[in-house]
Write a protein that holds these residues in place. Structure first.
Motif, PDB file in Angstrom:
ATOM      1  N   MET A 155      19.744 -36.801  31.551  1.00 45.80           N
ATOM      2  CA  MET A 155      20.595 -38.251  32.149  1.00 45.80           C
ATOM      3  C   MET A 155      21.498 -38.687  31.157  1.00 45.80           C
ATOM      4  O   MET A 155      22.587 -39.109  31.677  1.00 45.80           O
ATOM      5  CB  MET A 155      19.346 -39.277  32.431  1.00 45.80           C
ATOM      6  N   LEU A 156      21.106 -38.878  29.873  1.00 48.76           N
ATOM      7  CA  LEU A 156      22.325 -39.309  28.918  1.00 48.76           C
ATOM      8  C   LEU A 156      23.407 -38.297  28.671  1.00 48.76           C
ATOM      9  O   LEU A 156      24.639 -38.990  28.690  1.00 48.76           O
ATOM     10  CB  LEU A 156      21.421 -39.277  27.378  1.00 48.76           C
ATOM     11  N   GLU A 157      23.171 -37.182  28.845  1.00 46.29           N
ATOM     12  CA  GLU A 157      24.321 -36.412  28.744  1.00 46.29           C
ATOM     13  C   GLU A 157      25.272 -36.447  29.988  1.00 46.29           C
ATOM     14  O   GLU A 157      26.231 -36.430  30.117  1.00 46.29           O
ATOM     15  CB  GLU A 157      23.989 -34.858  28.674  1.00 46.29           C
TER      16      GLU A 157
ATOM     17  N   ALA B 276      25.492 -38.896  31.781  1.00 42.55           N
ATOM     18  CA  ALA B 276      26.434 -40.333  31.598  1.00 42.55           C
ATOM     19  C   ALA B 276      27.409 -40.045  30.625  1.00 42.55           C
ATOM     20  O   ALA B 276      28.418 -40.918  30.990  1.00 42.55           O
ATOM     21  CB  ALA B 276      25.175 -41.453  30.844  1.00 42.55           C
TER      22      ALA B 276
ATOM     23  N   VAL C  83      30.026 -38.769  32.871  1.00 45.30           N
ATOM     24  CA  VAL C  83      30.419 -39.765  33.633  1.00 45.30           C
ATOM     25  C   VAL C  83      31.356 -40.743  33.147  1.00 45.30           C
ATOM     26  O   VAL C  83      32.601 -41.055  33.366  1.00 45.30           O
ATOM     27  CB  VAL C  83      29.338 -40.627  34.417  1.00 45.30           C
ATOM     28  N   THR C  84      31.104 -41.024  31.761  1.00 45.36           N
ATOM     29  CA  THR C  84      32.013 -41.863  30.829  1.00 45.36           C
ATOM     30  C   THR C  84      33.313 -41.287  30.740  1.00 45.36           C
ATOM     31  O   THR C  84      34.505 -41.878  30.938  1.00 45.36           O
ATOM     32  CB  THR C  84      31.366 -42.321  29.579  1.00 45.36           C
TER      33      THR C  84
ATOM     34  N   TYR D 264      35.354 -41.317  33.685  1.00 40.81           N
ATOM     35  CA  TYR D 264      35.972 -42.742  33.966  1.00 40.81           C
ATOM     36  C   TYR D 264      37.283 -43.019  32.983  1.00 40.81           C
ATOM     37  O   TYR D 264      38.309 -43.446  33.435  1.00 40.81           O
ATOM     38  CB  TYR D 264      34.803 -43.754  33.586  1.00 40.81           C
TER      39      TYR D 264
END
Length: 168
Positions: A2-4, A6, A9-10, A13
């Protein structure tokens, strides 16, 4: 994982908001990411380090450096890297099962299964090649045709709903 996700996603963005880097920072990100992948295993850092630090951050640096470099310098599109990018989702979904099947096949053939450098290198290279071929095959014969059919259906629905708008 999940952190990977994220981290990805960052990065997505940042890319959509117009963040950019020049050539030197982009290349440094790629180099730092590659070095960061090699260091933990080569200096014997403990396996207890979080996966996101060992793989996620280096992967983010490599991908971010490549994306920002490409955006800043209009890199010429090259066939194989483009195909790998297009097939990346199929590769992601299929690589685990493919590598597991390859390892079982390797054992069934009675080939050595050790950490000896040359054996590990051969096993890794063959595994990567086979997983890549399977992923590209799934992309070409499953993912792309499905996406094309869905795209046509979505366009038809949009057209039908557009034609049903009230006039007035």
């Amino acid at each position: 994982i999940m952190l990977e996700f994220a981290l990805g996603v960052t990065l997505g963005y940042l890319c959509t908001t117009g963040v950019s880097f020049t050539r030197l920072p982009s290349v440094l990100m790629i180099l730092l990411g590659l070095i960061s992948l090699v260091i933990p295993s080569s200096i014997g850092l403990p396996d207890s380090l979080p996966r996101v630090l060992v793989f996620g951050v280096p992967a983010l640096l490599i991908v971010a450096g490549a994306v920002f470099y490409e955006r800043a310098y209009n890199v010429t599109e090259i066939g194989l890297p483009k195909l790998l990018g297009d097939a990346s989702y199929s590769l992601y979904l299929s690589h685990g099962a493919t590598l597991s099947a390859f390892a079982q096949f390797w054992r069934q053939l009675g080939l050595p299964y050790t950490l000896e450098p040359m054996v590990a290198l051969l096993f890794s290279l063959l595994g990567i090649i086979i997983a890549t071929i399977v992923g590209i095959g799934l992309y070409r014969f499953v993912e792309r045709p499905l996406l094309q059919k869905l795209s046509v259906r979505i366009k038809r629905k949009e057209f039908k709903s557009y034609n049903r708008l009230p006039t007035g």
